[in-house]
Design a protein around this motif. Sequence first.
Motif, PDB file in Angstrom:
ATOM      1  N   MET A 139      22.227  12.201 -16.926  1.00 51.52           N
ATOM      2  CA  MET A 139      20.884  12.231 -17.506  1.00 51.52           C
ATOM      3  C   MET A 139      20.894  11.673 -18.936  1.00 51.52           C
ATOM      4  O   MET A 139      19.967  10.971 -19.326  1.00 51.52           O
TER       5      MET A 139
ATOM      6  N   GLY B 126      10.837   9.809 -13.528  1.00 51.63           N
ATOM      7  CA  GLY B 126      12.068  10.321 -12.929  1.00 51.63           C
ATOM      8  C   GLY B 126      12.083  10.321 -11.420  1.00 51.63           C
ATOM      9  O   GLY B 126      13.047  10.776 -10.806  1.00 51.63           O
ATOM     10  N   HIS B 127      11.024   9.806 -10.791  1.00 50.57           N
ATOM     11  CA  HIS B 127      10.975   9.743  -9.331  1.00 50.57           C
ATOM     12  C   HIS B 127      11.746   8.530  -8.822  1.00 50.57           C
ATOM     13  O   HIS B 127      11.677   7.451  -9.401  1.00 50.57           O
TER      14      HIS B 127
ATOM     15  N   THR C 145       9.503   5.942 -14.714  1.00 51.70           N
ATOM     16  CA  THR C 145       9.504   6.656 -15.993  1.00 51.70           C
ATOM     17  C   THR C 145       9.319   8.161 -15.826  1.00 51.70           C
ATOM     18  O   THR C 145       9.715   8.932 -16.698  1.00 51.70           O
TER      19      THR C 145
ATOM     20  N   VAL D  72      20.978   7.899 -18.642  1.00 53.75           N
ATOM     21  CA  VAL D  72      19.657   7.364 -18.281  1.00 53.75           C
ATOM     22  C   VAL D  72      18.770   7.303 -19.516  1.00 53.75           C
ATOM     23  O   VAL D  72      18.089   6.301 -19.751  1.00 53.75           O
ATOM     24  N   GLU D  73      18.781   8.341 -20.314  1.00 51.51           N
ATOM     25  CA  GLU D  73      17.988   8.344 -21.545  1.00 51.51           C
ATOM     26  C   GLU D  73      18.449   7.262 -22.502  1.00 51.51           C
ATOM     27  O   GLU D  73      17.629   6.614 -23.156  1.00 51.51           O
TER      28      GLU D  73
ATOM     29  N   THR E 248      13.495  13.580  -7.288  1.00 52.29           N
ATOM     30  CA  THR E 248      13.623  13.083  -8.658  1.00 52.29           C
ATOM     31  C   THR E 248      15.108  13.035  -8.981  1.00 52.29           C
ATOM     32  O   THR E 248      15.916  13.721  -8.344  1.00 52.29           O
ATOM     33  N   LEU E 249      15.452  12.246  -9.967  1.00 52.46           N
ATOM     34  CA  LEU E 249      16.844  12.160 -10.381  1.00 52.46           C
ATOM     35  C   LEU E 249      17.343  13.528 -10.845  1.00 52.46           C
ATOM     36  O   LEU E 249      18.429  13.952 -10.490  1.00 52.46           O
ATOM     37  N   GLN E 250      16.526  14.243 -11.606  1.00 49.92           N
ATOM     38  CA  GLN E 250      16.919  15.567 -12.081  1.00 49.92           C
ATOM     39  C   GLN E 250      17.164  16.534 -10.935  1.00 49.92           C
ATOM     40  O   GLN E 250      17.996  17.424 -11.045  1.00 49.92           O
TER      41      GLN E 250
ATOM     42  N   ARG F  19      16.974   4.059 -21.302  1.00 49.21           N
ATOM     43  CA  ARG F  19      15.525   4.007 -21.557  1.00 49.21           C
ATOM     44  C   ARG F  19      15.220   3.769 -23.026  1.00 49.21           C
ATOM     45  O   ARG F  19      14.325   3.010 -23.356  1.00 49.21           O
TER      46      ARG F  19
ATOM     47  N   VAL G 248      14.689   4.388 -10.722  1.00 52.58           N
ATOM     48  CA  VAL G 248      13.916   5.564 -11.082  1.00 52.58           C
ATOM     49  C   VAL G 248      12.771   5.119 -11.982  1.00 52.58           C
ATOM     50  O   VAL G 248      12.980   4.346 -12.919  1.00 52.58           O
TER      51      VAL G 248
END
Length: 91
Positions: free
Chosen positions: A68, A32-33, A30, A71-72, A56-58, A75, A28
């Motif tokens: 989510m 989110g795609h 930055t 993932v954060e 997108t992941l979302q 990051r 993914v």
Amino acid sequence: MKGLPPISAAPDFAAVALNNIRHAVILVNTAGHIVFANADAEAFFSMSRAMLARSTLQGLVPFGSPLMALVEQVREGMAPVTGVGEKSKGN
């Protein structure tokens, strides 16, 4: 160096490696795609790579999913996370 492929060929090696992991793997960006999905990700999400690439992941995971937050965590810390949010050993 003699015999080494040019740097531009390196992503092909990465794709081969990621495609051979027997778990769903998505990359993914930055925003989110989804920029990469292996065959197991296609099967897991029941979507083709082309469809995943437009997602997108979302958009794929339910609202409030702990994924989510993981993932954060990755990051922010620029470190791998395993399981339920534990930092990988050695980091």
